[in-house]
Scaffold this active site. Sequence first.
Site, PDB file in Angstrom:
ATOM      1  N   CYS A  18       0.862  -7.232  16.013  1.00 46.35           N
ATOM      2  CA  CYS A  18       2.131  -6.582  16.457  1.00 46.35           C
ATOM      3  C   CYS A  18       3.565  -7.518  15.903  1.00 46.35           C
ATOM      4  O   CYS A  18       4.651  -7.054  15.624  1.00 46.35           O
ATOM      5  CB  CYS A  18       2.652  -6.083  17.513  1.00 46.35           C
ATOM      6  SG  CYS A  18       0.742  -4.523  17.812  1.00 46.35           S
ATOM      7  N   CYS A  56       0.877 -10.172  20.405  1.00 48.92           N
ATOM      8  CA  CYS A  56      -0.020  -9.412  20.342  1.00 48.92           C
ATOM      9  C   CYS A  56       0.400 -10.171  18.503  1.00 48.92           C
ATOM     10  O   CYS A  56       1.472  -9.691  17.801  1.00 48.92           O
ATOM     11  CB  CYS A  56      -0.668  -7.558  19.568  1.00 48.92           C
ATOM     12  SG  CYS A  56      -1.100  -7.701  17.803  1.00 48.92           S
ATOM     13  N   CYS A  75      -5.229  -5.059  22.199  1.00 46.88           N
ATOM     14  CA  CYS A  75      -4.526  -4.238  21.470  1.00 46.88           C
ATOM     15  C   CYS A  75      -4.792  -2.743  20.468  1.00 46.88           C
ATOM     16  O   CYS A  75      -5.929  -3.050  19.924  1.00 46.88           O
ATOM     17  CB  CYS A  75      -3.557  -5.172  20.240  1.00 46.88           C
ATOM     18  SG  CYS A  75      -2.018  -4.096  18.472  1.00 46.88           S
ATOM     19  N   LYS A 100      -7.703  -0.823   6.595  1.00 48.32           N
ATOM     20  CA  LYS A 100      -9.060  -2.397   5.618  1.00 48.32           C
ATOM     21  C   LYS A 100     -10.217  -1.815   5.925  1.00 48.32           C
ATOM     22  O   LYS A 100     -11.310  -1.707   5.309  1.00 48.32           O
ATOM     23  CB  LYS A 100      -8.258  -3.617   6.036  1.00 48.32           C
ATOM     24  CG  LYS A 100      -7.384  -3.559   5.434  1.00 48.32           C
ATOM     25  CD  LYS A 100      -7.012  -5.013   5.148  1.00 48.32           C
ATOM     26  CE  LYS A 100      -5.868  -5.998   5.086  1.00 48.32           C
ATOM     27  NZ  LYS A 100      -4.983  -6.874   5.739  1.00 48.32           N
ATOM     28  N   HIS A 153       3.921   1.498   2.090  1.00 46.77           N
ATOM     29  CA  HIS A 153       5.313   0.750   2.302  1.00 46.77           C
ATOM     30  C   HIS A 153       5.847   1.523   0.877  1.00 46.77           C
ATOM     31  O   HIS A 153       6.754   1.889   1.185  1.00 46.77           O
ATOM     32  CB  HIS A 153       4.758  -0.826   1.701  1.00 46.77           C
ATOM     33  CG  HIS A 153       3.787  -1.201   2.818  1.00 46.77           C
ATOM     34  ND1 HIS A 153       2.918  -1.976   2.063  1.00 46.77           N
ATOM     35  CD2 HIS A 153       4.371  -1.734   4.190  1.00 46.77           C
ATOM     36  CE1 HIS A 153       2.140  -2.465   2.782  1.00 46.77           C
ATOM     37  NE2 HIS A 153       3.720  -2.685   3.967  1.00 46.77           N
ATOM     38  N   HIS A 202      -4.807  -3.532  16.714  1.00 44.77           N
ATOM     39  CA  HIS A 202      -5.234  -4.517  15.933  1.00 44.77           C
ATOM     40  C   HIS A 202      -6.689  -4.590  16.035  1.00 44.77           C
ATOM     41  O   HIS A 202      -7.095  -5.537  15.548  1.00 44.77           O
ATOM     42  CB  HIS A 202      -4.492  -5.847  15.975  1.00 44.77           C
ATOM     43  CG  HIS A 202      -3.280  -5.291  15.450  1.00 44.77           C
ATOM     44  ND1 HIS A 202      -1.796  -4.528  15.648  1.00 44.77           N
ATOM     45  CD2 HIS A 202      -2.902  -5.816  13.475  1.00 44.77           C
ATOM     46  CE1 HIS A 202      -1.006  -5.243  14.747  1.00 44.77           C
ATOM     47  NE2 HIS A 202      -1.407  -5.110  13.940  1.00 44.77           N
ATOM     48  N   LYS A 220      -6.701   7.677   9.457  1.00 45.98           N
ATOM     49  CA  LYS A 220      -6.022   6.254   9.629  1.00 45.98           C
ATOM     50  C   LYS A 220      -5.761   5.357   8.961  1.00 45.98           C
ATOM     51  O   LYS A 220      -6.933   5.220   7.949  1.00 45.98           O
ATOM     52  CB  LYS A 220      -5.668   5.254  10.829  1.00 45.98           C
ATOM     53  CG  LYS A 220      -4.534   4.616  11.812  1.00 45.98           C
ATOM     54  CD  LYS A 220      -5.015   4.307  12.464  1.00 45.98           C
ATOM     55  CE  LYS A 220      -3.533   2.756  12.242  1.00 45.98           C
ATOM     56  NZ  LYS A 220      -4.179   1.928  13.402  1.00 45.98           N
ATOM     57  N   HIS A 241       0.143  -1.714  -0.126  1.00 47.42           N
ATOM     58  CA  HIS A 241      -0.335   0.560   0.245  1.00 47.42           C
ATOM     59  C   HIS A 241       0.856   1.282   0.231  1.00 47.42           C
ATOM     60  O   HIS A 241       2.284   1.139   0.094  1.00 47.42           O
ATOM     61  CB  HIS A 241      -0.965   0.040   1.219  1.00 47.42           C
ATOM     62  CG  HIS A 241      -0.290  -0.029   2.440  1.00 47.42           C
ATOM     63  ND1 HIS A 241       0.367   0.457   2.947  1.00 47.42           N
ATOM     64  CD2 HIS A 241      -0.978  -1.091   3.582  1.00 47.42           C
ATOM     65  CE1 HIS A 241       1.302  -0.229   4.373  1.00 47.42           C
ATOM     66  NE2 HIS A 241       0.315  -0.740   4.539  1.00 47.42           N
TER      67      HIS A 241
END
Length: 476
Positions: free
Chosen positions: A129, A126, A143, A297, A21, A146, A294, A18
Amino acid sequence: MKKIYITTPIYYVNDKPHIGHAYTTIAADVLARHYRHQKADVFFLTGTDEHGAKIAESAAKAGLEPKDFADEKCEEFALAWKNLNISYDYFVRTTDDRHAAGVQRFMQKLHDVGALYQDTYSGLYCVGCERFLTDKELVDGKCPDHKTAPKKIHEKNYFFKLQDYLPTLKDLVESDSLLIHPAERKQEVLGLFKQQLPDFSVSREKVKWGIPLPFDKKQNAYVWVEALQNYITSVGYGDNAEEYAKWWPADVHIMAKDIIKFHAIYWPAMLLAAGEALPKRIFAHGFFTIDGQKMSKTIGNVIDPNDLVARYGSDGARYLLLSQFPFGQDGDVKADKFDQKFNSDLANGLGNLVSRTATLLEKNQIEVPEYSPIDLNIVQAAAEAIESLHYDIALKYAAELIAQANVYIDREAPWKIPATDKPKLSEVLVTTTQYIRTIAEILHPFMPDTSRSITAQFAGPTVVKGAALFPRLDLK
Ligand code: MSP
Protein backbone atom coordinates in the site's frame (compact mmCIF):
# COMPACT_ATOMS: atom_id res chain seq x y z
CA MET A 1 -9.54 30.47 -24.82
CA LYS A 2 -10.77 28.19 -22.09
CA LYS A 3 -7.98 26.08 -20.53
CA ILE A 4 -8.56 22.59 -19.15
CA TYR A 5 -6.01 20.65 -17.14
CA ILE A 6 -6.85 16.97 -16.62
CA THR A 7 -4.83 14.38 -14.70
CA THR A 8 -4.82 10.63 -14.07
CA PRO A 9 -3.05 9.02 -11.13
CA ILE A 10 0.55 8.19 -11.88
CA TYR A 11 0.75 4.41 -11.85
CA TYR A 12 3.19 2.31 -9.88
CA VAL A 13 5.75 0.67 -12.11
CA ASN A 14 5.91 -2.55 -10.13
CA ASP A 15 2.78 -3.70 -11.99
CA LYS A 16 2.28 -4.21 -15.67
CA PRO A 17 -0.43 -1.98 -17.08
CA HIS A 18 -3.81 -3.68 -16.60
CA ILE A 19 -7.37 -2.73 -17.44
CA GLY A 20 -7.78 -0.98 -14.07
CA HIS A 21 -5.14 1.55 -15.08
CA ALA A 22 -6.55 1.59 -18.61
CA TYR A 23 -10.06 2.33 -17.36
CA THR A 24 -9.09 5.57 -15.62
CA THR A 25 -6.74 6.62 -18.39
CA ILE A 26 -9.35 6.10 -21.12
CA ALA A 27 -11.87 8.03 -19.03
CA ALA A 28 -9.46 10.96 -18.76
CA ASP A 29 -8.72 10.72 -22.47
CA VAL A 30 -12.42 10.99 -23.30
CA LEU A 31 -12.62 14.26 -21.41
CA ALA A 32 -9.43 15.60 -22.98
CA ARG A 33 -10.63 14.76 -26.49
CA HIS A 34 -14.03 16.24 -25.81
CA TYR A 35 -12.58 19.56 -24.70
CA ARG A 36 -10.10 19.71 -27.58
CA HIS A 37 -13.05 19.23 -29.90
CA GLN A 38 -14.69 22.20 -28.15
CA LYS A 39 -11.54 24.18 -29.01
CA ALA A 40 -10.38 24.46 -25.40
CA ASP A 41 -6.68 24.57 -24.63
CA VAL A 42 -6.14 21.17 -23.02
CA PHE A 43 -3.30 19.77 -20.95
CA PHE A 44 -3.72 16.08 -20.24
CA LEU A 45 -1.21 14.59 -17.83
CA THR A 46 -0.43 10.99 -17.00
CA GLY A 47 2.72 9.18 -15.93
CA THR A 48 4.40 6.73 -13.61
CA ASP A 49 5.16 6.60 -9.90
CA GLU A 50 8.64 5.14 -9.62
CA HIS A 51 10.07 5.66 -6.15
CA GLY A 52 9.57 4.02 -2.78
CA ALA A 53 10.10 0.71 -1.02
CA LYS A 54 7.69 -1.24 -3.20
CA ILE A 55 9.47 -0.37 -6.46
CA ALA A 56 12.91 -0.89 -4.88
CA GLU A 57 11.84 -4.37 -3.73
CA SER A 58 10.35 -5.32 -7.09
CA ALA A 59 13.51 -4.15 -8.85
CA ALA A 60 15.71 -6.17 -6.49
CA LYS A 61 13.57 -9.23 -7.19
CA ALA A 62 14.05 -8.69 -10.91
CA GLY A 63 17.79 -8.33 -10.31
CA LEU A 64 17.81 -4.77 -11.62
CA GLU A 65 18.72 -1.32 -10.38
CA PRO A 66 15.50 0.54 -9.52
CA LYS A 67 15.97 3.08 -12.30
CA ASP A 68 16.63 0.40 -14.95
CA PHE A 69 13.63 -1.50 -13.73
CA ALA A 70 11.48 1.65 -13.87
CA ASP A 71 12.74 2.43 -17.38
CA GLU A 72 11.50 -0.94 -18.60
CA LYS A 73 8.13 -0.74 -16.89
CA CYS A 74 7.54 2.82 -17.90
CA GLU A 75 7.91 1.76 -21.53
CA GLU A 76 5.14 -0.78 -21.00
CA PHE A 77 2.77 1.94 -19.85
CA ALA A 78 3.74 4.18 -22.74
CA LEU A 79 3.12 1.31 -25.18
CA ALA A 80 -0.26 0.43 -23.71
CA TRP A 81 -1.32 4.08 -23.93
CA LYS A 82 -0.15 4.24 -27.53
CA ASN A 83 -2.16 1.13 -28.38
CA LEU A 84 -5.22 2.58 -26.67
CA ASN A 85 -4.83 5.90 -28.46
CA ILE A 86 -4.36 7.90 -25.28
CA SER A 87 -3.75 11.51 -26.26
CA TYR A 88 -1.78 12.70 -23.24
CA ASP A 89 0.17 15.92 -23.59
CA TYR A 90 2.85 15.04 -21.05
CA PHE A 91 4.07 11.85 -19.44
CA VAL A 92 5.68 12.47 -16.08
CA ARG A 93 8.07 10.08 -14.40
CA THR A 94 8.83 10.74 -10.78
CA THR A 95 12.47 9.93 -11.53
CA ASP A 96 12.65 12.93 -13.91
CA ASP A 97 15.07 15.62 -12.75
CA ARG A 98 12.40 18.22 -13.25
CA HIS A 99 10.04 16.44 -10.89
CA ALA A 100 12.75 15.98 -8.25
CA ALA A 101 13.69 19.66 -8.41
CA GLY A 102 10.05 20.71 -8.07
CA VAL A 103 9.52 18.36 -5.15
CA GLN A 104 12.54 19.76 -3.36
CA ARG A 105 11.21 23.29 -3.82
CA PHE A 106 7.80 22.32 -2.51
CA MET A 107 9.21 20.43 0.50
CA GLN A 108 11.46 23.39 1.29
CA LYS A 109 8.42 25.64 1.15
CA LEU A 110 6.51 23.41 3.59
CA HIS A 111 9.53 23.50 5.86
CA ASP A 112 9.91 27.30 5.57
CA VAL A 113 6.30 28.04 6.44
CA GLY A 114 6.58 25.86 9.53
CA ALA A 115 4.19 23.15 8.34
CA LEU A 116 6.61 20.34 9.23
CA TYR A 117 8.02 18.99 12.46
CA GLN A 118 10.30 16.12 13.39
CA ASP A 119 9.17 13.17 15.43
CA THR A 120 9.95 9.54 15.91
CA TYR A 121 7.42 7.26 14.47
CA SER A 122 6.53 3.70 15.29
CA GLY A 123 4.00 2.02 13.13
CA LEU A 124 3.01 -0.83 10.89
CA TYR A 125 3.92 -0.16 7.30
CA CYS A 126 2.46 -2.06 4.35
CA VAL A 127 4.89 -1.85 1.45
CA GLY A 128 2.19 -2.95 -1.00
CA CYS A 129 0.00 0.00 0.00
CA GLU A 130 2.99 2.27 0.63
CA ARG A 131 1.33 3.54 3.79
CA PHE A 132 1.03 2.96 7.51
CA LEU A 133 -1.90 0.80 8.59
CA THR A 134 -3.74 1.04 11.86
CA ASP A 135 -4.34 -2.01 14.05
CA LYS A 136 -8.01 -1.79 13.20
CA GLU A 137 -7.33 -2.20 9.49
CA LEU A 138 -5.49 -5.52 9.90
CA VAL A 139 -7.17 -8.87 9.32
CA ASP A 140 -5.39 -11.71 11.15
CA GLY A 141 -2.43 -9.41 11.54
CA LYS A 142 -2.21 -8.90 7.77
CA CYS A 143 -3.03 -6.16 5.28
CA PRO A 144 -6.44 -7.12 3.86
CA ASP A 145 -5.46 -6.02 0.35
CA HIS A 146 -2.01 -7.52 0.08
CA LYS A 147 -2.38 -10.46 2.50
CA THR A 148 1.05 -9.71 3.91
CA ALA A 149 2.06 -8.76 7.43
CA PRO A 150 3.06 -5.08 7.62
CA LYS A 151 6.56 -4.21 8.75
CA LYS A 152 7.16 -2.67 12.16
CA ILE A 153 8.90 0.61 11.56
CA HIS A 154 10.55 2.81 14.11
CA GLU A 155 12.34 5.84 12.71
CA LYS A 156 12.75 9.58 12.74
CA ASN A 157 10.44 11.27 10.25
CA TYR A 158 9.23 14.72 9.36
CA PHE A 159 5.52 15.16 9.90
CA PHE A 160 3.03 17.45 8.26
CA LYS A 161 0.81 19.50 10.58
CA LEU A 162 -2.39 18.27 9.04
CA GLN A 163 -4.45 19.46 12.01
CA ASP A 164 -3.69 23.09 11.17
CA TYR A 165 -5.43 22.80 7.81
CA LEU A 166 -8.33 20.47 8.44
CA PRO A 167 -10.93 23.08 9.46
CA THR A 168 -10.29 25.21 6.36
CA LEU A 169 -10.27 22.18 4.14
CA LYS A 170 -13.50 20.88 5.56
CA ASP A 171 -15.18 24.24 4.81
CA LEU A 172 -13.88 24.16 1.27
CA VAL A 173 -15.26 20.66 0.70
CA GLU A 174 -18.60 21.42 2.33
CA SER A 175 -19.08 24.58 0.29
CA ASP A 176 -18.01 22.86 -2.96
CA SER A 177 -15.13 25.28 -3.41
CA LEU A 178 -13.22 22.04 -3.75
CA LEU A 179 -15.59 19.84 -5.72
CA ILE A 180 -15.56 16.17 -4.89
CA HIS A 181 -17.51 13.98 -7.28
CA PRO A 182 -19.58 11.88 -7.51
CA ALA A 183 -21.76 13.00 -4.57
CA GLU A 184 -21.22 9.84 -2.51
CA ARG A 185 -17.48 10.47 -2.60
CA LYS A 186 -17.98 13.94 -1.14
CA GLN A 187 -19.98 12.34 1.67
CA GLU A 188 -17.21 9.81 2.19
CA VAL A 189 -14.62 12.59 2.47
CA LEU A 190 -16.81 14.59 4.86
CA GLY A 191 -17.07 11.40 6.91
CA LEU A 192 -13.26 11.27 7.12
CA PHE A 193 -13.21 14.69 8.78
CA LYS A 194 -15.38 13.30 11.55
CA GLN A 195 -12.81 10.62 12.31
CA GLN A 196 -9.45 11.29 13.81
CA LEU A 197 -7.08 12.20 10.98
CA PRO A 198 -3.59 12.13 12.45
CA ASP A 199 -0.70 14.18 11.07
CA PHE A 200 1.16 12.16 8.49
CA SER A 201 4.83 11.61 7.89
CA VAL A 202 6.26 13.19 4.76
CA SER A 203 9.66 11.55 4.80
CA ARG A 204 11.33 8.19 5.26
CA GLU A 205 14.70 7.62 6.80
CA LYS A 206 15.31 4.06 5.70
CA VAL A 207 13.86 4.09 2.21
CA LYS A 208 16.81 4.94 0.00
CA TRP A 209 15.02 5.02 -3.35
CA GLY A 210 13.50 8.47 -3.36
CA ILE A 211 14.01 12.22 -3.47
CA PRO A 212 16.12 13.65 -0.62
CA LEU A 213 14.67 16.46 1.46
CA PRO A 214 16.67 19.60 0.71
CA PHE A 215 16.87 20.57 4.39
CA ASP A 216 17.81 17.11 5.66
CA LYS A 217 19.48 14.96 3.04
CA LYS A 218 19.39 11.86 5.25
CA GLN A 219 15.65 11.70 4.69
CA ASN A 220 13.80 10.98 1.47
CA ALA A 221 10.37 12.37 0.67
CA TYR A 222 7.63 9.84 1.40
CA VAL A 223 6.59 8.35 -1.93
CA TRP A 224 2.94 9.42 -1.75
CA VAL A 225 3.76 12.98 -0.72
CA GLU A 226 6.20 13.26 -3.57
CA ALA A 227 3.97 11.54 -6.14
CA LEU A 228 1.06 13.92 -5.54
CA GLN A 229 3.34 16.80 -6.41
CA ASN A 230 3.62 15.52 -9.98
CA TYR A 231 0.46 17.49 -10.67
CA ILE A 232 2.34 20.76 -10.15
CA THR A 233 5.90 19.82 -11.09
CA SER A 234 4.62 18.80 -14.54
CA VAL A 235 3.26 22.26 -15.25
CA GLY A 236 6.23 24.32 -14.19
CA TYR A 237 5.92 24.67 -10.42
CA GLY A 238 9.05 26.55 -9.40
CA ASP A 239 10.70 26.43 -12.81
CA ASN A 240 8.32 28.10 -15.23
CA ALA A 241 6.04 30.72 -13.72
CA GLU A 242 4.21 31.40 -16.95
CA GLU A 243 3.42 27.76 -17.62
CA TYR A 244 2.39 27.25 -14.03
CA ALA A 245 0.09 30.28 -14.05
CA LYS A 246 -1.47 29.03 -17.25
CA TRP A 247 -2.34 25.51 -16.12
CA TRP A 248 -2.54 25.33 -12.35
CA PRO A 249 -4.96 24.68 -10.66
CA ALA A 250 -5.97 21.44 -12.32
CA ASP A 251 -9.56 21.38 -13.50
CA VAL A 252 -9.98 17.77 -12.55
CA HIS A 253 -7.94 15.02 -10.93
CA ILE A 254 -9.42 11.68 -12.03
CA MET A 255 -8.75 8.46 -10.09
CA ALA A 256 -10.56 5.58 -8.40
CA LYS A 257 -11.91 5.81 -4.89
CA ASP A 258 -9.04 3.72 -3.47
CA ILE A 259 -6.82 6.78 -3.35
CA ILE A 260 -9.33 9.50 -2.57
CA LYS A 261 -7.97 10.26 0.90
CA PHE A 262 -4.59 11.16 -0.55
CA HIS A 263 -6.17 13.36 -3.20
CA ALA A 264 -9.01 14.97 -1.28
CA ILE A 265 -7.29 15.48 2.07
CA TYR A 266 -3.51 15.18 2.11
CA TRP A 267 -2.87 16.86 -1.20
CA PRO A 268 -5.12 19.91 -0.76
CA ALA A 269 -3.89 20.33 2.82
CA MET A 270 -0.29 20.50 1.63
CA LEU A 271 -1.26 22.96 -1.10
CA LEU A 272 -3.00 25.16 1.48
CA ALA A 273 0.13 25.11 3.61
CA ALA A 274 2.34 26.04 0.67
CA GLY A 275 -0.03 28.83 -0.36
CA GLU A 276 -0.90 27.26 -3.71
CA ALA A 277 -4.35 27.08 -5.29
CA LEU A 278 -6.35 23.88 -4.85
CA PRO A 279 -7.51 21.66 -7.71
CA LYS A 280 -11.01 22.59 -8.81
CA ARG A 281 -12.46 19.12 -8.91
CA ILE A 282 -11.63 15.64 -7.73
CA PHE A 283 -13.47 12.85 -9.47
CA ALA A 284 -13.05 9.45 -7.85
CA HIS A 285 -14.77 6.75 -9.84
CA GLY A 286 -15.68 3.31 -8.55
CA PHE A 287 -13.74 0.10 -8.43
CA PHE A 288 -14.57 -2.83 -10.63
CA THR A 289 -14.38 -6.56 -10.37
CA ILE A 290 -13.95 -8.88 -13.36
CA ASP A 291 -16.66 -11.45 -13.91
CA GLY A 292 -17.61 -11.00 -10.27
CA GLN A 293 -14.13 -11.43 -8.85
CA LYS A 294 -11.53 -9.03 -7.61
CA MET A 295 -8.80 -8.56 -10.21
CA SER A 296 -5.70 -10.24 -8.84
CA LYS A 297 -2.56 -12.00 -9.90
CA THR A 298 -3.38 -14.89 -7.58
CA ILE A 299 -6.76 -15.48 -9.21
CA GLY A 300 -5.08 -14.98 -12.57
CA ASN A 301 -7.81 -12.78 -14.00
CA VAL A 302 -5.70 -9.68 -14.64
CA ILE A 303 -6.38 -8.45 -18.16
CA ASP A 304 -3.70 -6.81 -20.25
CA PRO A 305 -5.19 -3.91 -22.23
CA ASN A 306 -2.87 -4.74 -25.15
CA ASP A 307 -4.67 -8.07 -25.50
CA LEU A 308 -7.99 -6.26 -25.71
CA VAL A 309 -6.63 -3.98 -28.41
CA ALA A 310 -5.31 -6.99 -30.33
CA ARG A 311 -8.74 -8.60 -30.32
CA TYR A 312 -11.14 -5.65 -30.50
CA GLY A 313 -9.03 -2.81 -31.86
CA SER A 314 -8.26 0.30 -29.91
CA ASP A 315 -11.77 1.75 -30.16
CA GLY A 316 -13.35 -1.60 -29.41
CA ALA A 317 -11.27 -1.93 -26.25
CA ARG A 318 -12.08 1.63 -25.16
CA TYR A 319 -15.77 1.08 -25.77
CA LEU A 320 -15.95 -2.30 -24.06
CA LEU A 321 -14.30 -0.98 -20.92
CA LEU A 322 -16.30 2.21 -20.57
CA SER A 323 -19.67 0.72 -21.48
CA GLN A 324 -19.76 -1.90 -18.72
CA PHE A 325 -21.48 0.09 -15.97
CA PRO A 326 -22.08 3.77 -15.17
CA PHE A 327 -18.84 5.66 -14.81
CA GLY A 328 -18.33 6.74 -11.20
CA GLN A 329 -20.03 3.75 -9.64
CA ASP A 330 -18.59 0.40 -8.64
CA GLY A 331 -19.33 -2.33 -11.11
CA ASP A 332 -18.43 -5.58 -12.73
CA VAL A 333 -16.56 -5.90 -15.99
CA LYS A 334 -18.15 -8.78 -17.86
CA ALA A 335 -15.04 -9.90 -19.66
CA ASP A 336 -16.63 -13.20 -20.61
CA LYS A 337 -19.24 -11.20 -22.56
CA PHE A 338 -16.81 -8.93 -24.42
CA ASP A 339 -17.10 -10.93 -27.64
CA GLN A 340 -20.89 -10.85 -27.65
CA LYS A 341 -21.00 -7.18 -26.79
CA PHE A 342 -18.51 -6.39 -29.51
CA ASN A 343 -20.61 -8.23 -32.07
CA SER A 344 -23.96 -6.87 -30.96
CA ASP A 345 -23.14 -3.22 -30.26
CA LEU A 346 -20.27 -2.59 -32.61
CA ALA A 347 -20.25 -5.09 -35.48
CA ASN A 348 -24.02 -5.45 -35.86
CA GLY A 349 -25.18 -2.15 -34.40
CA LEU A 350 -22.88 0.57 -35.62
CA GLY A 351 -20.64 -1.21 -38.12
CA ASN A 352 -23.49 -2.71 -40.09
CA LEU A 353 -25.38 0.58 -40.24
CA VAL A 354 -22.35 2.37 -41.63
CA SER A 355 -21.47 -0.31 -44.15
CA ARG A 356 -25.03 -0.76 -45.44
CA THR A 357 -25.46 2.96 -45.94
CA ALA A 358 -22.08 3.53 -47.56
CA THR A 359 -22.54 0.57 -49.89
CA LEU A 360 -25.91 1.80 -51.16
CA LEU A 361 -24.75 5.39 -51.57
CA GLU A 362 -21.73 4.28 -53.54
CA LYS A 363 -23.63 1.79 -55.67
CA ASN A 364 -26.34 4.27 -56.60
CA GLN A 365 -23.93 7.17 -56.92
CA ILE A 366 -25.93 9.35 -54.59
CA GLU A 367 -24.35 12.52 -53.29
CA VAL A 368 -24.80 13.69 -49.71
CA PRO A 369 -25.20 17.27 -48.46
CA GLU A 370 -23.18 18.80 -45.62
CA TYR A 371 -23.45 17.48 -42.10
CA SER A 372 -26.39 18.67 -40.11
CA PRO A 373 -27.07 16.89 -36.79
CA ILE A 374 -30.15 14.72 -36.82
CA ASP A 375 -30.96 16.00 -33.34
CA LEU A 376 -29.04 18.96 -31.99
CA ASN A 377 -30.53 18.58 -28.52
CA ILE A 378 -29.09 15.11 -28.18
CA VAL A 379 -25.68 16.30 -29.33
CA GLN A 380 -25.73 19.05 -26.71
CA ALA A 381 -27.05 16.77 -23.99
CA ALA A 382 -24.28 14.28 -24.76
CA ALA A 383 -21.66 17.04 -24.53
CA GLU A 384 -23.01 18.08 -21.14
CA ALA A 385 -23.05 14.48 -19.97
CA ILE A 386 -19.40 14.11 -20.94
CA GLU A 387 -18.41 17.30 -19.13
CA SER A 388 -19.96 16.00 -15.93
CA LEU A 389 -18.32 12.61 -16.57
CA HIS A 390 -21.66 10.87 -17.01
CA TYR A 391 -20.19 8.83 -19.80
CA ASP A 392 -22.87 6.19 -19.59
CA ILE A 393 -25.45 8.83 -20.50
CA ALA A 394 -23.50 10.04 -23.52
CA LEU A 395 -23.01 6.44 -24.68
CA LYS A 396 -26.70 5.81 -24.19
CA TYR A 397 -27.59 8.71 -26.49
CA ALA A 398 -25.31 7.27 -29.14
CA ALA A 399 -26.84 3.79 -28.69
CA GLU A 400 -30.34 5.24 -29.02
CA LEU A 401 -29.45 6.97 -32.27
CA ILE A 402 -27.88 3.77 -33.60
CA ALA A 403 -31.04 1.86 -32.74
CA GLN A 404 -33.30 4.53 -34.27
CA ALA A 405 -31.24 4.65 -37.45
CA ASN A 406 -31.33 0.87 -37.77
CA VAL A 407 -35.11 0.84 -37.27
CA TYR A 408 -35.43 3.57 -39.88
CA ILE A 409 -33.27 1.86 -42.49
CA ASP A 410 -34.98 -1.50 -41.93
CA ARG A 411 -38.40 0.09 -42.29
CA GLU A 412 -37.52 2.10 -45.41
CA ALA A 413 -35.53 -0.82 -46.85
CA PRO A 414 -33.57 1.25 -49.38
CA TRP A 415 -32.19 -1.96 -50.92
CA LYS A 416 -35.72 -2.61 -52.16
CA ILE A 417 -36.24 0.84 -53.63
CA PRO A 418 -35.71 0.70 -57.41
CA ALA A 419 -32.63 2.53 -58.59
CA THR A 420 -34.89 4.56 -60.86
CA ASP A 421 -36.57 6.16 -57.84
CA LYS A 422 -33.55 8.25 -57.06
CA PRO A 423 -35.33 10.97 -55.03
CA LYS A 424 -36.72 8.40 -52.60
CA LEU A 425 -33.43 6.51 -52.37
CA SER A 426 -31.61 9.74 -51.78
CA GLU A 427 -34.02 10.89 -49.09
CA VAL A 428 -33.64 7.68 -47.11
CA LEU A 429 -29.88 7.42 -47.46
CA VAL A 430 -29.24 11.07 -46.70
CA THR A 431 -31.30 10.77 -43.53
CA THR A 432 -29.32 7.70 -42.53
CA THR A 433 -26.11 9.55 -43.32
CA GLN A 434 -27.06 12.39 -40.99
CA TYR A 435 -27.79 9.85 -38.27
CA ILE A 436 -24.40 8.26 -38.79
CA ARG A 437 -22.55 11.56 -38.72
CA THR A 438 -24.37 12.60 -35.55
CA ILE A 439 -23.44 9.30 -33.92
CA ALA A 440 -19.84 9.82 -35.00
CA GLU A 441 -19.83 13.25 -33.41
CA ILE A 442 -21.12 11.96 -30.08
CA LEU A 443 -18.80 8.97 -30.09
CA HIS A 444 -15.75 10.90 -31.20
CA PRO A 445 -14.05 11.20 -27.76
CA PHE A 446 -14.80 7.55 -26.98
CA MET A 447 -13.90 6.07 -30.35
CA PRO A 448 -11.65 8.52 -32.15
CA ASP A 449 -10.53 6.20 -34.98
CA THR A 450 -14.05 5.05 -35.75
CA SER A 451 -15.33 8.58 -35.76
CA ARG A 452 -12.54 9.70 -38.06
CA SER A 453 -13.19 6.82 -40.43
CA ILE A 454 -16.91 7.61 -40.58
CA THR A 455 -16.24 11.29 -41.16
CA ALA A 456 -13.84 10.41 -43.97
CA GLN A 457 -16.26 8.00 -45.66
CA PHE A 458 -19.18 10.39 -45.46
CA ALA A 459 -17.23 13.61 -46.09
CA GLY A 460 -19.31 14.11 -49.25
CA PRO A 461 -20.48 15.00 -51.67
CA THR A 462 -19.58 11.52 -52.92
CA VAL A 463 -19.36 8.74 -50.39
CA VAL A 464 -16.41 6.39 -50.50
CA LYS A 465 -16.93 3.20 -48.58
CA GLY A 466 -14.10 2.28 -46.22
CA ALA A 467 -12.97 -0.96 -44.63
CA ALA A 468 -15.35 -2.63 -42.17
CA LEU A 469 -15.21 -0.73 -38.87
CA PHE A 470 -15.71 -3.75 -36.63
CA PRO A 471 -15.27 -7.09 -38.42
CA ARG A 472 -17.68 -9.51 -36.78
CA LEU A 473 -16.03 -12.08 -34.51
CA ASP A 474 -16.71 -15.67 -35.29
CA LEU A 475 -18.25 -17.06 -32.07
CA LYS A 476 -18.39 -20.81 -31.87
N1 MSP B 1 0.88 5.47 -7.53
C1 MSP B 1 -0.39 5.63 -6.90
C2 MSP B 1 -1.09 6.89 -7.38
C3 MSP B 1 -0.34 8.15 -7.16
S1 MSP B 1 -1.19 9.51 -7.81
C4 MSP B 1 -0.36 10.83 -7.27
C5 MSP B 1 -1.28 4.42 -7.22
N2 MSP B 1 -0.95 3.72 -8.32
S2 MSP B 1 -1.72 2.43 -8.85
O1 MSP B 1 -0.90 1.91 -9.91
O2 MSP B 1 -2.02 1.54 -7.78
O3 MSP B 1 -3.04 2.94 -9.50
C6 MSP B 1 -4.25 3.04 -8.77
C7 MSP B 1 -5.32 3.51 -9.73
O4 MSP B 1 -5.48 2.54 -10.80
C8 MSP B 1 -6.72 3.63 -9.17
O5 MSP B 1 -6.93 4.83 -8.45
C9 MSP B 1 -7.52 3.60 -10.45
O6 MSP B 1 -7.38 4.79 -11.14
C10 MSP B 1 -6.82 2.49 -11.23
N3 MSP B 1 -7.39 1.17 -10.95
C11 MSP B 1 -6.67 0.06 -10.58
N4 MSP B 1 -7.53 -1.00 -10.46
C12 MSP B 1 -8.79 -0.62 -10.73
C13 MSP B 1 -10.05 -1.27 -10.68
N5 MSP B 1 -10.18 -2.56 -10.42
N6 MSP B 1 -11.17 -0.51 -10.87
C14 MSP B 1 -11.08 0.84 -11.11
N7 MSP B 1 -9.90 1.47 -11.17
C15 MSP B 1 -8.72 0.78 -11.06
O7 MSP B 1 -2.23 4.20 -6.51
